[in-house]
Design a protein around this motif. Structure first.
Motif, PDB file in Angstrom:
ATOM      1  N   ILE A 308       0.776  -1.360  -0.050  1.00  0.00           N
ATOM      2  CA  ILE A 308       0.056   0.223  -0.003  1.00  0.00           C
ATOM      3  C   ILE A 308       0.974   1.276   0.003  1.00  0.00           C
ATOM      4  O   ILE A 308       0.511   2.137  -0.677  1.00  0.00           O
ATOM      5  N   GLN A 309       1.771   1.204   0.834  1.00  0.00           N
ATOM      6  CA  GLN A 309       2.809   2.451   1.053  1.00  0.00           C
ATOM      7  C   GLN A 309       3.543   2.740  -0.426  1.00  0.00           C
ATOM      8  O   GLN A 309       3.652   3.728  -0.857  1.00  0.00           O
ATOM      9  N   ALA A 310       3.983   1.404  -0.959  1.00  0.00           N
ATOM     10  CA  ALA A 310       4.790   1.597  -2.148  1.00  0.00           C
ATOM     11  C   ALA A 310       3.764   2.325  -3.355  1.00  0.00           C
ATOM     12  O   ALA A 310       4.299   3.180  -4.263  1.00  0.00           O
ATOM     13  N   SER A 311       2.709   1.899  -3.504  1.00  0.00           N
ATOM     14  CA  SER A 311       1.597   2.305  -4.306  1.00  0.00           C
ATOM     15  C   SER A 311       1.234   3.974  -4.031  1.00  0.00           C
ATOM     16  O   SER A 311       1.193   4.802  -5.017  1.00  0.00           O
ATOM     17  N   LEU A 312       1.199   4.183  -3.077  1.00  0.00           N
ATOM     18  CA  LEU A 312       0.976   5.585  -2.524  1.00  0.00           C
ATOM     19  C   LEU A 312       2.395   6.512  -2.997  1.00  0.00           C
ATOM     20  O   LEU A 312       2.201   7.672  -3.069  1.00  0.00           O
ATOM     21  N   ASP A 398      -5.855   4.825  -6.516  1.00  0.00           N
ATOM     22  CA  ASP A 398      -6.862   3.827  -6.958  1.00  0.00           C
ATOM     23  C   ASP A 398      -6.224   2.428  -6.530  1.00  0.00           C
ATOM     24  O   ASP A 398      -7.082   1.547  -5.840  1.00  0.00           O
ATOM     25  N   LYS A 399      -5.070   2.175  -7.072  1.00  0.00           N
ATOM     26  CA  LYS A 399      -4.405   0.856  -6.691  1.00  0.00           C
ATOM     27  C   LYS A 399      -4.217   0.628  -5.388  1.00  0.00           C
ATOM     28  O   LYS A 399      -4.289  -0.623  -4.673  1.00  0.00           O
ATOM     29  N   LEU A 405      -8.283  -3.435   0.125  1.00  0.00           N
ATOM     30  CA  LEU A 405      -9.181  -4.267   0.284  1.00  0.00           C
ATOM     31  C   LEU A 405      -8.715  -5.850   0.196  1.00  0.00           C
ATOM     32  O   LEU A 405      -9.084  -6.780   0.972  1.00  0.00           O
ATOM     33  N   SER A 406      -7.453  -5.950  -0.558  1.00  0.00           N
ATOM     34  CA  SER A 406      -6.730  -7.118  -0.806  1.00  0.00           C
ATOM     35  C   SER A 406      -6.191  -7.448   0.396  1.00  0.00           C
ATOM     36  O   SER A 406      -6.198  -8.760   0.936  1.00  0.00           O
TER      37      SER A 406
END
Length: 507
Positions: A308-312, A398-399, A405-406
């Motif tokens: 999550i942090q990498a996507s952000l 959005d990812k 959720l995953s």
């Protein structure tokens, strides 16, 4: 007397007819001569060959525990080296962007020849007679030699550039994203090693249990054959127990094949030399319990999961890249200074004359100033590119939401598996204990003639299924525990120092 005689005669005739019929229906309850039974040595030969394969595997295998397996994976697996190379790539990209703050110094040499030669002549004539003979002649020359190169030094420093700060921020976010993805790769590697270790341990435990069952069935085969030779059992009983023996052998051979595959997979995760295999130390056992509740596990996962942090971070990088493109419409200011030097030797005059003129010329030149560059209009190209970067930022935002959720799904599923495996473990333990007792009891009853071979076969099948269920229950419990560590972004005991040591070696 005359009335009883027909009744006695009828009873005697019934006995004389019924006795042969009874003998033909149940021949195993009467004594007969011993018969020859051809021995079947295939099962013994197969078991010997399997033992040789097992010894060959053990001779080239290294026995390790779970901690050693994780240590070897973190120390040797090239996946981490590959991921760290991407970190180093982003580190150098960030350094390059930061160095745009430094002034630029440029030194250039002469544009022409270092040495040159020039000559020329001037002729003048005076006439004293009609014959028009020349009275005198003059010839002059000029040689120019540049004895030193003509260097030029340019110093330029852009002290105000609205694109530079956002560019540094974008590169910093890319670096942070790669560092987070490195942690993701390390966690995946630890989980892969643990799951491979438990799978190998399960196969070893199954082989041990299946060998015990096979030995018991082999004893039952020998007893059945002896009873058949003695005339107490039929050939159907013999072949039935032999069928169960070969079924057990087939299962043992297939489990051995799975054992080699599991050992190879664990060796791959540990990055052992090609051809090397491993075996696990000790019996298949529980590794411990999970201490957090489901709510606490979910909260920790959402807060610390690196995906999550990498996507952000990637989304933030694209946002800064959009700012860079937007700021390219603003002017940038710079200061500059340049200087040059030249040295020239000049010789000119009349050949043979003492009046030759030699000149040496040194020249210095320089300039200092402030300039600016301003792209006022480019047709809206940069603005469109900025919008494209903004769309990529929204994509990764959005990812990150989808990954939340995953992550929640993974934690909930892993926690449910953990709770279910706890209950299944209790049931599987009781199942194998009951199956073992039943197997022993039926074997003893069969020896004294109180159980038939069908009951023996059924009991061994139940024992076989119970052994597989118990080993699988332990593996599933251990898998659920290590999965909760992975999905909650928690390091198993001793894993983080090993990873930090690998990072130091990669630097």
């Amino acid at each position: 007397m005359t009335r009883r005689f027909p009744l006695l005669l009828t009873f005697a005739i019934f006995l004389s007819v019924a006795a042969p019929l009874n003998a033909s229906i149940t021949p195993k309850h009467i004594t007969r001569k011993s018969v020859y039974l051809e021995p079947n040595t295939t099962a013994v030969d197969l078991q010997r060959q399997l033992d040789r394969l097992k010894q060959a595997l053990l001779s080239r295998s290294v026995s390790i525990n779970l901690q050693q397996a994780v240590e070897q994976s973190l120390a040797n697996n090239p996946t981490l080296a590959e991921q760290y190379s991407q970190i180093q790539n982003e580190q150098w990209n960030l350094i390059a962007v930061r160095r745009s703050w430094y002034p630029q110094l440029l030194v250039t040499g002469p544009t022409g020849n270092i040495m040159s030669y020039q000559s020329g002549s001037n002729k003048a004539s005076a006439y004293t007679s009609k014959i028009l003979e020349p009275k005198s002649r003059k010839l002059d020359f000029k040689n120019t030699i540049n004895t030193a190169p003509n260097p030029m030094i340019n110093l330029n420093w852009t002290f105000f550039d609205p694109k530079r700060g956002p560019s540094i921020n974008a590169s910093s976010e890319n670096l942070r994203a790669q560092q987070l993805l490195f942690d993701v790769a390390a966690r995946d590697l630890v989980l892969e090693t643990q799951l491979a270790y438990f799978a190998l341990q399960e196969k070893q435990e199954l082989i041990k249990n299946y060998e015990q069952i096979l030995n018991s069935i082999t004893k039952a085969v020998n007893q059945t054959e002896a009873l058949f030779i003695a005339g107490n059992l039929s050939i159907t009983d013999v072949e039935q127990i032999r069928t169960q023996q070969f079924q057990q052998l087939t299962l043992l051979i297939e489990t051995y094949r799975q054992l080699v595959s599991a050992a190879a997979k664990l060796s791959e995760a540990m990055a052992l030399p090609v051809g090397s295999l491993v075996t696990t130390q000790g019996n298949l056992a529980l590794i411990g319990k999970w201490s957090l509740s489901e709510a606490e596990t979910l909260q920790r996962a959402e807060q610390f999961r690196e995906e999550i942090q990498a996507s952000l971070a990637t989304a933030s990088s694209f946002g800064w890249q959009a700012t860079v493109l937007s700021n390219s419409y603003w002017p940038s200011f710079s200061t500059y200074a340049n200087g040059s030097f030249s040295h020239t030797d000049i010789a000119e005059g009349i050949p043979g004359s003492e009046r030759i003129k030699n000149t040496q010329l040194d020249q210095w030149s320089g300039a200092v100033g402030i300039g600016f560059s301003w792209s006022i209009f480019d047709g809206g190209i940069k603005a469109a590119e900025a919008q494209a970067k903004q769309a990529q930022k929204n994509q990764f935002t959005d990812k990150a939401a989808r990954q939340r959720l995953s992550v929640a799904r993974e934690v909930v599923s892993a926690y449910a598996n953990y709770q279910g495996s706890e209950l299944g473990l209790v049931s599987a333990k009781q199942q194998i204990q009951s199956a073992q007792k039943a197997s022993e009891a039926v074997s003893e009853r069969f020896k004294v003639g109180y159980s038939d071979i069908t009951a023996v076969v059924q009991t061994y099948r139940q024992y076989q299924q119970a052994a597989a269920a118990f080993s699988s229950a332990i593996r599933e419990f251990n898998n659920s525990v290590v999965s909760l560590y992975r999905y909650s972004a928690s390091w198993p005991d001793g894993a983080l120092p090993l990873l930090q040591k690998r990072v130091q070696n990669l630097k």
